[in-house]
Motif scaffolding. Structure first.
Motif, PDB file in Angstrom:
ATOM      1  N   ARG A 140       1.006  -1.078  -0.184  1.00 35.23           N
ATOM      2  CA  ARG A 140      -0.003   0.043   0.086  1.00 35.23           C
ATOM      3  C   ARG A 140       0.806   1.300   0.036  1.00 35.23           C
ATOM      4  NH1 ARG A 140       0.576   2.281   4.948  1.00 35.23           N
ATOM      5  NH2 ARG A 140       0.903   1.003   6.756  1.00 35.23           N
ATOM      6  N   LEU A 141       0.257   2.449   0.085  1.00 34.94           N
ATOM      7  CA  LEU A 141       1.110   3.675  -0.134  1.00 34.94           C
ATOM      8  C   LEU A 141       1.449   3.747   1.334  1.00 34.94           C
ATOM      9  CD1 LEU A 141      -1.424   5.902  -2.294  1.00 34.94           C
ATOM     10  CD2 LEU A 141       0.890   5.248  -2.792  1.00 34.94           C
ATOM     11  N   PRO A 142       2.686   4.485   1.564  1.00 33.05           N
ATOM     12  CA  PRO A 142       3.394   4.387   2.843  1.00 33.05           C
ATOM     13  C   PRO A 142       2.995   5.807   3.625  1.00 33.05           C
ATOM     14  CG  PRO A 142       4.832   5.063   1.324  1.00 33.05           C
ATOM     15  CD  PRO A 142       3.721   4.850   0.275  1.00 33.05           C
ATOM     16  N   TRP A 143       1.742   6.035   3.807  1.00 32.74           N
ATOM     17  CA  TRP A 143       1.534   7.089   4.735  1.00 32.74           C
ATOM     18  C   TRP A 143       0.084   6.952   5.234  1.00 32.74           C
ATOM     19  CZ3 TRP A 143       3.114   8.971  -0.202  1.00 32.74           C
ATOM     20  CH2 TRP A 143       2.137   8.975  -1.376  1.00 32.74           C
ATOM     21  N   GLY A 144       0.069   5.867   5.918  1.00 35.05           N
ATOM     22  CA  GLY A 144      -1.011   5.337   6.458  1.00 35.05           C
ATOM     23  C   GLY A 144      -1.519   5.601   8.224  1.00 35.05           C
ATOM     24  N   ASN A 145      -0.240   5.926   8.577  1.00 37.36           N
ATOM     25  CA  ASN A 145      -0.201   6.445  10.070  1.00 37.36           C
ATOM     26  C   ASN A 145       0.668   7.635  10.516  1.00 37.36           C
ATOM     27  OD1 ASN A 145       2.416   5.153  10.615  1.00 37.36           O
ATOM     28  ND2 ASN A 145       1.070   3.246  10.129  1.00 37.36           N
ATOM     29  N   MET A 146       0.642   8.228  11.655  1.00 33.82           N
ATOM     30  CA  MET A 146       1.471   9.191  11.961  1.00 33.82           C
ATOM     31  C   MET A 146       2.983   9.106  11.601  1.00 33.82           C
ATOM     32  SD  MET A 146       0.941  12.340  13.124  1.00 33.82           S
ATOM     33  CE  MET A 146       1.610  13.715  14.067  1.00 33.82           C
ATOM     34  N   TYR A 147       3.430   7.946  11.790  1.00 37.80           N
ATOM     35  CA  TYR A 147       5.045   7.820  11.666  1.00 37.80           C
ATOM     36  C   TYR A 147       5.338   7.802  10.255  1.00 37.80           C
ATOM     37  CZ  TYR A 147       9.055   4.726  10.530  1.00 37.80           C
ATOM     38  OH  TYR A 147      10.166   4.225  10.132  1.00 37.80           O
ATOM     39  N   GLU A 148       4.385   7.183   9.406  1.00 39.42           N
ATOM     40  CA  GLU A 148       4.674   7.003   7.892  1.00 39.42           C
ATOM     41  C   GLU A 148       4.500   8.437   7.429  1.00 39.42           C
ATOM     42  OE1 GLU A 148       3.381   2.442   7.199  1.00 39.42           O
ATOM     43  OE2 GLU A 148       1.935   4.222   6.646  1.00 39.42           O
ATOM     44  N   TYR A 149       3.497   9.157   7.891  1.00 39.99           N
ATOM     45  CA  TYR A 149       3.368  10.414   7.407  1.00 39.99           C
ATOM     46  C   TYR A 149       4.364  11.492   7.727  1.00 39.99           C
ATOM     47  CZ  TYR A 149       0.329  14.709   6.314  1.00 39.99           C
ATOM     48  OH  TYR A 149       0.003  15.789   5.875  1.00 39.99           O
ATOM     49  N   LEU A 150       4.701  11.578   8.779  1.00 37.09           N
ATOM     50  CA  LEU A 150       5.893  12.108   9.269  1.00 37.09           C
ATOM     51  C   LEU A 150       7.095  11.983   8.199  1.00 37.09           C
ATOM     52  CD1 LEU A 150       5.597  12.607  13.210  1.00 37.09           C
ATOM     53  CD2 LEU A 150       4.976  14.612  11.246  1.00 37.09           C
ATOM     54  N   SER A 151       7.391  10.711   8.199  1.00 35.58           N
ATOM     55  CA  SER A 151       8.626  10.358   7.431  1.00 35.58           C
ATOM     56  C   SER A 151       8.447  10.890   5.952  1.00 35.58           C
ATOM     57  CB  SER A 151       8.550   8.844   7.289  1.00 35.58           C
ATOM     58  OG  SER A 151       9.726   8.588   6.453  1.00 35.58           O
ATOM     59  N   ALA A 152       7.229  10.818   5.431  1.00 38.57           N
ATOM     60  CA  ALA A 152       6.989  11.083   4.034  1.00 38.57           C
ATOM     61  C   ALA A 152       7.234  12.909   3.972  1.00 38.57           C
ATOM     62  CB  ALA A 152       5.364  11.166   3.604  1.00 38.57           C
ATOM     63  N   VAL A 153       6.401  13.512   4.900  1.00 45.57           N
ATOM     64  CA  VAL A 153       6.640  15.077   5.135  1.00 45.57           C
ATOM     65  C   VAL A 153       8.180  15.288   5.045  1.00 45.57           C
ATOM     66  CG1 VAL A 153       6.105  17.168   6.496  1.00 45.57           C
ATOM     67  CG2 VAL A 153       4.392  15.396   6.152  1.00 45.57           C
ATOM     68  N   GLY A 154       8.766  14.677   5.970  1.00 43.78           N
ATOM     69  CA  GLY A 154      10.254  15.112   6.016  1.00 43.78           C
ATOM     70  C   GLY A 154      10.911  14.900   4.495  1.00 43.78           C
ATOM     71  N   LEU A 155      10.684  13.832   3.919  1.00 37.04           N
ATOM     72  CA  LEU A 155      11.272  13.542   2.500  1.00 37.04           C
ATOM     73  C   LEU A 155      10.733  14.473   1.555  1.00 37.04           C
ATOM     74  CD1 LEU A 155      12.911  11.713   0.831  1.00 37.04           C
ATOM     75  CD2 LEU A 155      10.812  10.359   0.411  1.00 37.04           C
ATOM     76  N   ALA A 156       9.511  15.105   1.708  1.00 34.59           N
ATOM     77  CA  ALA A 156       9.053  16.183   0.796  1.00 34.59           C
ATOM     78  C   ALA A 156       9.668  17.378   1.251  1.00 34.59           C
ATOM     79  CB  ALA A 156       7.613  16.381   0.924  1.00 34.59           C
ATOM     80  N   ALA A 157      10.147  17.828   2.388  1.00 31.15           N
ATOM     81  CA  ALA A 157      10.750  18.852   2.729  1.00 31.15           C
ATOM     82  C   ALA A 157      12.415  19.035   2.301  1.00 31.15           C
ATOM     83  CB  ALA A 157      10.735  18.976   4.314  1.00 31.15           C
ATOM     84  N   VAL A 158      12.828  17.743   2.415  1.00 29.14           N
ATOM     85  CA  VAL A 158      14.207  17.581   2.001  1.00 29.14           C
ATOM     86  C   VAL A 158      14.201  17.794   0.409  1.00 29.14           C
ATOM     87  CG1 VAL A 158      16.354  16.091   1.559  1.00 29.14           C
ATOM     88  CG2 VAL A 158      15.063  16.453   3.810  1.00 29.14           C
ATOM     89  N   LEU A 159      13.616  17.071  -0.465  1.00 31.34           N
ATOM     90  CA  LEU A 159      13.346  17.314  -1.856  1.00 31.34           C
ATOM     91  C   LEU A 159      13.096  18.752  -2.374  1.00 31.34           C
ATOM     92  CD1 LEU A 159      11.567  13.790  -2.727  1.00 31.34           C
ATOM     93  CD2 LEU A 159      14.147  14.359  -2.871  1.00 31.34           C
ATOM     94  N   THR A 160      12.183  19.102  -1.512  1.00 33.44           N
ATOM     95  CA  THR A 160      11.842  20.733  -1.875  1.00 33.44           C
ATOM     96  C   THR A 160      13.352  21.583  -1.721  1.00 33.44           C
ATOM     97  OG1 THR A 160       9.702  20.289  -1.142  1.00 33.44           O
ATOM     98  CG2 THR A 160      10.461  22.644  -1.221  1.00 33.44           C
ATOM     99  N   TRP A 161      13.960  21.376  -0.628  1.00 31.36           N
ATOM    100  CA  TRP A 161      15.256  22.048  -0.419  1.00 31.36           C
ATOM    101  C   TRP A 161      16.356  21.672  -1.351  1.00 31.36           C
ATOM    102  CZ3 TRP A 161      16.642  26.459   1.504  1.00 31.36           C
ATOM    103  CH2 TRP A 161      17.922  26.450   1.647  1.00 31.36           C
ATOM    104  N   LEU A 162      16.232  20.271  -1.712  1.00 30.72           N
ATOM    105  CA  LEU A 162      17.242  20.038  -2.971  1.00 30.72           C
ATOM    106  C   LEU A 162      16.925  20.794  -4.053  1.00 30.72           C
ATOM    107  CD1 LEU A 162      17.910  16.313  -1.898  1.00 30.72           C
ATOM    108  CD2 LEU A 162      19.705  18.205  -1.700  1.00 30.72           C
TER     109      LEU A 162
END
Length: 287
Positions: free
Chosen positions: A77-99
């Motif tokens: 499934r898509l890896p943002w189904g709970n708080m842990y996964e959601y924060l991990s995805a948000v962190g990745l989005a922030a880093v990719l945005t910064w790059l």
């Protein structure tokens, strides 16, 4: 695969921390370049440290992305189904945005203020909000999770970059001595505004797609659930920021304060509403 994903997640935190340390070293020790012979600016002595920090950030993003992908593959499934996964995805989005920002604009001596908060966010997710890989809750088993939640993840990551940049803009405005290390206030203001525009458009799409999903799942487009209410408040705040940024007399300091307030609301929605408030959006997965 779930175990390997956890290992990669922990490794990504360590890599981001090392990158933040390198960026902090470059920020503390760097000075403006002085003129060298024949009018050519001297190379900054900490330039190599900055490049090492950028390389570690790219490596961390790769390891982090692998962790997210393997987490999804481990349960199909898509890896943002709970708080842990959601924060991990948000962190990745922030880093990719910064790059992306680094690739387009090459901001100097700012990265530590983005990478370090991301590393701390992931540390909190991994140590206090970790959830074993499992199937989605029945209410989340919809194709809308690939649309609505993905847009919310991207908006949150972009707003993190925009809010931090606005804070640095205020520091540069109020503390002129910091301008020796920070980019010019005008550059920081423009960067915060451009990322804020993208985040606002993405948040708007997330809210609209969420309303459509709510109608299909609960039979109404809007019900003033805590999550919906705070999301709408954040939307109003960012709309006010964009309006203030284009209004004469509000273009700099006061508009930046509005942007920072918007980031605070996003974080409030991310943590307090998900972990404390009770509503239809209580899918944090934290025991």
């Amino acid at each position: 695969m779930a175990v390997v994903s956890d290992w990669l997640f922990t490794s990504a935190i360590g890599i981001y921390m090392l990158a933040a340390f390198l960026y902090a070293t470059e920020y503390v020790l760097a000075r403006r370049p002085v003129a060298a012979g024949r009018g050519v600016p001297a190379r900054r002595p900490m330039e190599r440290v900055e490049r090492m920090g950028l390389s570690m950030t790219v490596l961390g993003a790769g390891v982090h992305a692998s962790s997210v992908v393997l987490r999804g593959l481990s349960v199909g499934r898509l890896p943002w189904g709970n708080m842990y996964e959601y924060l991990s995805a948000v962190g990745l989005a922030a880093v990719l945005t910064w790059l992306y920002v680094v690739r387009r604009h090459r901001p100097e001596r700012v990265a530590v203020f983005v990478v370090l908060p991301v590393a701390l966010l992931l540390f909190v997710a991994g140590n206090f909000l970790y959830t074993e890989a499992a199937e989605l809750q029945p209410a989340l088993r919809s194709y809308w999770i690939a649309i609505h939640v993905a847009a919310a993840v991207l908006a949150s990551g972009v707003f993190l970059v925009s809010g931090v940049t606005s804070a640095l803009h205020l520091v540069s405005e109020y503390r002129p001595e910091r301008r020796v290390r920070l980019p010019q206030p005008q550059f920081l203001d423009k960067l915060a505004y451009r990322s804020g525009v993208f985040g606002f458009v993405t948040l708007t799409f997330a809210i609209i797609s969420g309303a459509i999903w709510a109608e299909a799942a609960w039979g109404r487009f809007w019900g003033w659930d805590p999550k919906e209410t705070v999301a709408f408040i954040s939307w109003v705040c960012y709309a006010a920021y964009l309006h203030a940024r284009s209004t004469s007399g509000w273009r700099t300091r006061r508009a930046s304060w509005v942007n920072i307030v918007g980031l605070v609301i996003v974080l409030f929605n991310l943590f307090f509403v998900n972990l404390v408030a009770v509503g239809l959006h209580s899918y944090a997965g934290v025991q």
